[in-house]
Enzyme design. Structure first.
Site, mmCIF file in Angstrom:
data_model
loop_
_atom_site.group_PDB
_atom_site.id
_atom_site.type_symbol
_atom_site.label_atom_id
_atom_site.label_comp_id
_atom_site.label_asym_id
_atom_site.label_seq_id
_atom_site.Cartn_x
_atom_site.Cartn_y
_atom_site.Cartn_z
ATOM 1 C CG ASP A 113 2.027 -64.749 29.621
ATOM 2 O OD1 ASP A 113 1.011 -64.031 29.628
ATOM 3 O OD2 ASP A 113 3.113 -64.396 30.082
ATOM 4 C CG ASP A 173 -1.001 -57.840 30.670
ATOM 5 O OD1 ASP A 173 -1.397 -57.102 31.592
ATOM 6 O OD2 ASP A 173 0.011 -57.602 30.006
#
Length: 389
Positions: A113, A173
């Site tokens: 991330d 994602d």
């Protein structure tokens, strides 16, 4: 006859004026509401352990996280975007203060991330000012993210947990984290970052999409052969359902990837994924989706304003590439609905958030129907993209 005619014209003109004034007043009221919500973000105390992630409303309680949480970049990014929307220097100063607290993540190789954390904070700051320090952090973070790339698979590993079952998991994602890599090549001139990002996008394109252009959340790969061995969900209703925010990540991710690569296959997939989303029979009239398109509880399932915000922002960019007004009209409709009393967080709520009614992780009963930081970030980005048109 003449007097009746003039009277009719008079009534018509008065009606139009009243209508216009009502619309202007409504627009003015919404601006005031947004300004009030912006102030709530500004007044939130800077604290390295208290990045606001979400908020329960009954009772009111802000869920605070440290910089290592995947959502830490969204709050500083929102402040940078509010500065661009308002020109108010106070937001710029506060954004810089929060952004500095994310720097310690540039060496964190335990997460995929990096883009969400570093690019949504330092990257947004770089759009405001030519700051060499911000550039250095972005490039260093990109180097760290590349350590999670597996050349056999052709992807960046998403998660390290559940490793006894998931040999090499990749989630849709992860497409959003590629922006950091594309930008790192632009900053440094090192094409390695760009090549890894494009390879990852091609692998995801090949394996994450169903025949109808809906998206699998998680694809698990064999690290020796590089072949997919499982296609499952982690945040959707079930393995074959369409998780709304995951569909949004796909639309956004491939529109963004096209921006950097001009690969027509990426643009084609972005459009196909958007078509599935916009035309789905279970999408409510206002365009704010249920958290999963296949939840059997529909129409009593929770909505996800964060998914709507991600898609809306993406569609403004997709419209820019295609000039297809279907995307523009849909984005305008949804943005207007998000920017209304139904979805804006009430002024009486004393929390650093803008939108209400997002759904974080339904299978874990976590962050259901409440304010979440990434909804605000993509909502503000959508406002900026609309303004740029």
């Amino acid at each position: 006859m003449h007097s009746k005619h003039y009277f009719k014209v008079f009534i018509l003109v008065v009606g139009l004026l009243v209508s216009c004034n009502t619309k202007e007043q409504k627009k003015s009221n919404q601006s005031i509401k947004l300004e009030h919500r912006y102030e709530k973000l500004l007044s939130y105390k800077v604290d390295s352990l208290s990045f606001p992630r979400s908020m329960s409303l009954n009772p009111e309680n802000v869920h605070k996280v440290p910089s290592k949480d995947w959502t830490s970049g969204f709050f500083p990014g929102s402040l940078w975007q509010i500065y661009k929307l308002t020109g108010d220097e106070r937001y710029k100063e506060r954004a810089a203060a929060w952004t500095a607290l994310v720097e310690n993540q540039k060496y964190n190789d335990k997460t995929h991330d990096m883009g969400f954390k570093v690019y949504c904070s330092f990257g947004e700051g770089l759009k405001v000012e030519d700051n060499q320090f911000y550039k250095d952090v972005i490039v260093e973070s990109a180097k760290t993210l590349c350590t999670r790339f597996n050349s056999n698979v052709g992807s960046i590993r998403s998660w390290d947990f559940n490793s006894d079952i998931w040999e090499f998991p990749v989630i849709v994602d992860n497409m959003l984290n590629l922006e950091l890599l594309f930008e790192a090549t632009k900053i440094s001139g090192d094409s390695t970052f760009h090549k890894i990002a494009e390879t990852h996008a091609n692998t995801t394109l090949k394996n994450h999409f169903r025949a109808d252009n809906s998206i699998y959340h998680v694809v698990v790969y064999d690290t020796i052969s590089g072949a997919p061995k499982m296609k499952v969900t982690h945040q959707g209703f079930n393995d074959e359902s369409t998780w709304a925010r995951g569909q949004g990540w796909g639309i956004y991710g491939y529109t963004m990837a096209y921006r950097y690569t001009k690969n027509p296959a990426f643009l084609k997939q972005a459009e196909a994924t958007a078509k599935f989303y916009m035309e789905h029979e279970n999408l409510p009239e206002d365009g704010i989706p249920y958290w999963d398109f296949n939840d059997p509880a529909i129409p009593n399932a929770p909505r996800d304003a964060s998914a709507a915000a991600v898609v809306t922002s993406a569609l403004y960019e997709l419209y820019g590439f295609t000039q297809n007004k279907v995307y523009l009209y849909f984005a305008n409709k949804v943005l207007n609905n998000l920017n209304s009393s139904k979805y804006l967080l009430d002024d009486t709520v004393n929390g650093p958030f803008i939108l209400n009614h997002s759904t974080g992780n339904w299978p874990k009963n976590d962050e259901i129907d409440e304010p979440i930081s990434y909804a605000d970030y993509y909502f503000l980005e959508a406002l900026l993209r609309k303004k740029a048109l």
